[in-house]
Scaffold this motif. Sequence first.
Motif, PDB file in Angstrom:
ATOM      1  N   MET A 180      -2.135 -37.724 -12.688  1.00  0.00           N
ATOM      2  CA  MET A 180      -2.079 -38.746 -13.739  1.00  0.00           C
ATOM      3  C   MET A 180      -2.189 -38.081 -15.116  1.00  0.00           C
ATOM      4  N   LYS A 181      -1.598 -38.711 -16.131  1.00  0.00           N
ATOM      5  CA  LYS A 181      -1.810 -38.238 -17.493  1.00  0.00           C
ATOM      6  C   LYS A 181      -3.314 -38.239 -17.776  1.00  0.00           C
ATOM      7  N   PRO A 182      -3.858 -37.246 -18.482  1.00  0.00           N
ATOM      8  CA  PRO A 182      -3.166 -36.193 -19.245  1.00  0.00           C
ATOM      9  C   PRO A 182      -2.935 -34.899 -18.464  1.00  0.00           C
ATOM     10  N   ILE A 230       0.908 -44.061  -6.098  1.00  0.00           N
ATOM     11  CA  ILE A 230       0.556 -45.293  -6.817  1.00  0.00           C
ATOM     12  C   ILE A 230       0.289 -45.050  -8.302  1.00  0.00           C
ATOM     13  N   ILE A 231       0.290 -43.780  -8.736  1.00  0.00           N
ATOM     14  CA  ILE A 231       0.179 -43.482 -10.177  1.00  0.00           C
ATOM     15  C   ILE A 231       1.448 -43.963 -10.887  1.00  0.00           C
ATOM     16  N   THR A 234       5.469 -38.573 -10.875  1.00  0.00           N
ATOM     17  CA  THR A 234       4.462 -37.523 -10.792  1.00  0.00           C
ATOM     18  C   THR A 234       5.090 -36.239 -10.256  1.00  0.00           C
ATOM     19  N   ARG A 235       4.343 -35.162 -10.375  1.00  0.00           N
ATOM     20  CA  ARG A 235       4.835 -33.888  -9.835  1.00  0.00           C
ATOM     21  C   ARG A 235       5.037 -34.006  -8.327  1.00  0.00           C
ATOM     22  N   LEU A 236       4.158 -34.740  -7.663  1.00  0.00           N
ATOM     23  CA  LEU A 236       4.287 -34.938  -6.216  1.00  0.00           C
ATOM     24  C   LEU A 236       5.617 -35.610  -5.881  1.00  0.00           C
TER      25      LEU A 236
END
Length: 281
Positions: A199-201, A222-223, A229-231
Amino acid sequence: MYYRLALIGYPINHSLSPWIHEHFLEKANLNGDYSTFEISPDDSFSLKVKQLMNDNVQGFNVTVPYKEKIISFLDEIDESAEKIGAVNTVVNRNGRWIGYNTDGIGYMRSLESKFPNFHQDKAKRILIIGAGGATRGIYHALVQSGFLNIDITNRTTEKAAEIAKLKSDATTTNIFSLDQAEQMIKNYDVIIQTTSVGMKPNPDNIVFKMNELKETSIVSDIIYQPLETRLLKEAGEKGVGLHYGHTMLLYQAQYAFEIWTGLKVPMGSMDRQLKHKLEGR
């Protein structure tokens, strides 16, 4: 009728819930408003909640850190919310305040909107990464939907074992460390990431590598900040099905709106609109 709806939590200044529910009100041709009601840790939670309940609201959402704390102020809670141990939606029914948890059902609806055939094979192998509040809701919804093989991996396996207590007699759930799960990732048809990692940051963080995915698998995160996301990026490079977190946000809100109004609002283009809104942040 004029619907007065709200959100309590801290901090909530940047919440997307007002944007979502104002669109729902418009789509449903209902008069109403949705406001944020921030309760800081320095405030009297009891005083603030009673103030809100006495302010002619038909219902409100609850976000962190109050999903458990709100329960003692309610007259009744839904069976699923009781099992999950958290409430994120409250409705006023004839003066009685009733609590629900829309996370799990919202997640399932969002997954089915992207993968309509998801429910056809109840024996598919599912891995959930994480053991927080959202995990409890998602795990419970998967069990209630009849899925038979739902494993959990978490940094702290004791927390994962607590969630596994929600299983039915028909459910098989194994608990793995993150290292173990990474080695077995190719065995799963669905991987659901529920932690805050990535998640950010800190968008470059990843819970573990997506190196050996099954070609037909689905990877879900779910982010929603960042949207990808990188994932999900690593999984996407393998050509698997991807499920984005902002859709869970929409569909759990849809179910909350349904509880308040009795109306299930069609999503239409809201998925795309919310995606553009998040990309502009």
